[in-house]
Scaffold this motif. Structure first.
Motif, mmCIF file in Angstrom:
data_model
loop_
_atom_site.group_PDB
_atom_site.id
_atom_site.type_symbol
_atom_site.label_atom_id
_atom_site.label_comp_id
_atom_site.label_asym_id
_atom_site.label_seq_id
_atom_site.Cartn_x
_atom_site.Cartn_y
_atom_site.Cartn_z
ATOM 1 N N GLU A 1 -72.086 79.225 -2.835
ATOM 2 C CA GLU A 1 -70.856 79.481 -2.091
ATOM 3 C C GLU A 1 -71.005 79.150 -0.601
ATOM 4 O OE1 GLU A 1 -69.800 83.532 -2.898
ATOM 5 O OE2 GLU A 1 -69.094 83.079 -4.916
ATOM 6 N N SER A 2 -72.177 79.372 -0.058
ATOM 7 C CA SER A 2 -72.380 79.128 1.376
ATOM 8 C C SER A 2 -72.614 77.655 1.692
ATOM 9 C CB SER A 2 -73.568 79.947 1.886
ATOM 10 O OG SER A 2 -74.777 79.422 1.355
ATOM 11 N N GLY A 3 -72.818 76.842 0.662
ATOM 12 C CA GLY A 3 -73.064 75.425 0.887
ATOM 13 C C GLY A 3 -74.541 75.090 0.997
ATOM 14 N N PHE A 4 -75.412 76.099 0.929
ATOM 15 C CA PHE A 4 -76.846 75.875 1.070
ATOM 16 C C PHE A 4 -77.368 74.919 0.000
ATOM 17 C CE2 PHE A 4 -81.232 76.958 0.007
ATOM 18 C CZ PHE A 4 -81.836 76.772 1.233
ATOM 19 N N VAL A 5 -76.949 75.097 -1.232
ATOM 20 C CA VAL A 5 -77.424 74.250 -2.323
ATOM 21 C C VAL A 5 -76.973 72.808 -2.108
ATOM 22 C CG1 VAL A 5 -77.248 73.810 -4.813
ATOM 23 C CG2 VAL A 5 -77.550 76.146 -3.979
ATOM 24 N N ARG A 6 -75.715 72.618 -1.749
ATOM 25 C CA ARG A 6 -75.188 71.272 -1.512
ATOM 26 C C ARG A 6 -75.913 70.603 -0.349
ATOM 27 N NH1 ARG A 6 -70.472 72.730 -0.505
ATOM 28 N NH2 ARG A 6 -70.713 72.814 1.734
ATOM 29 N N ASP A 7 -76.093 71.340 0.747
ATOM 30 C CA ASP A 7 -76.775 70.789 1.921
ATOM 31 C C ASP A 7 -78.212 70.412 1.592
ATOM 32 O OD1 ASP A 7 -74.460 71.230 3.334
ATOM 33 O OD2 ASP A 7 -75.191 73.041 4.334
ATOM 34 N N THR A 8 -78.900 71.261 0.863
ATOM 35 C CA THR A 8 -80.286 70.991 0.491
ATOM 36 C C THR A 8 -80.360 69.784 -0.426
ATOM 37 O OG1 THR A 8 -80.818 73.340 0.711
ATOM 38 C CG2 THR A 8 -82.359 71.987 -0.546
ATOM 39 N N PHE A 9 -79.455 69.688 -1.384
ATOM 40 C CA PHE A 9 -79.431 68.553 -2.308
ATOM 41 C C PHE A 9 -79.189 67.251 -1.544
ATOM 42 C CE2 PHE A 9 -77.152 65.830 -5.402
ATOM 43 C CZ PHE A 9 -78.170 65.693 -6.319
ATOM 44 N N GLU A 10 -78.272 67.276 -0.579
ATOM 45 C CA GLU A 10 -77.992 66.078 0.217
ATOM 46 C C GLU A 10 -79.210 65.665 1.032
ATOM 47 O OE1 GLU A 10 -74.452 66.966 2.437
ATOM 48 O OE2 GLU A 10 -73.201 66.930 0.646
ATOM 49 N N LEU B 1 -83.847 60.095 8.068
ATOM 50 C CA LEU B 1 -84.515 61.396 8.161
ATOM 51 C C LEU B 1 -83.953 62.274 9.260
ATOM 52 C CD1 LEU B 1 -88.310 60.623 7.748
ATOM 53 C CD2 LEU B 1 -86.734 61.554 6.067
ATOM 54 N N PHE B 2 -83.544 61.658 10.364
ATOM 55 C CA PHE B 2 -83.132 62.410 11.542
ATOM 56 C C PHE B 2 -81.659 62.184 11.836
ATOM 57 C CE2 PHE B 2 -87.610 61.247 11.997
ATOM 58 C CZ PHE B 2 -88.178 62.503 12.128
ATOM 59 N N GLU B 3 -80.891 63.253 11.785
ATOM 60 C CA GLU B 3 -79.463 63.156 12.086
ATOM 61 C C GLU B 3 -79.237 62.949 13.579
ATOM 62 O OE1 GLU B 3 -77.554 66.568 10.441
ATOM 63 O OE2 GLU B 3 -78.163 66.066 8.402
ATOM 64 N N ASP B 4 -80.150 63.437 14.395
ATOM 65 C CA ASP B 4 -80.060 63.284 15.849
ATOM 66 C C ASP B 4 -80.450 61.852 16.209
ATOM 67 O OD1 ASP B 4 -80.583 63.236 18.619
ATOM 68 O OD2 ASP B 4 -81.061 65.367 18.617
#
Length: 68
Positions: A15-24, A46-49
């Motif tokens: 629900e918090s999006g943690f699973v989706r974020d980790t999978f991405e 690797l780096f979003e920044d």
């Protein structure tokens, strides 16, 4: 402090999006490793920044490993 069972923790993570974020992030890592194996160094995967990606863009070891 409340105690949660595994199912509740899984539901909250989803629900918090943690699973989706980790999978991405795992998919981005896999893509980076696949490209690196093909001798294509792409630190921006690797780096979003952008600043960090630019700083490691010329990393000597990575460039050496990707040398054709």
């Amino acid at each position: 402090m409340p105690q949660y069972n595994r199912a509740e923790l899984g539901r909250m993570a989803t629900e918090s999006g943690f699973v989706r974020d980790t999978f991405e992030k795992v998919l981005r890592l896999k893509e980076y490793l696949d490209r690196f194996e093909e001798k294509k160094y792409m630190p921006e995967l690797l780096f979003e920044d952008a600043e960090i990606a630019e700083r490691v863009k010329n990393h000597p070891m990575a460039l050496w490993k990707c040398k054709e």
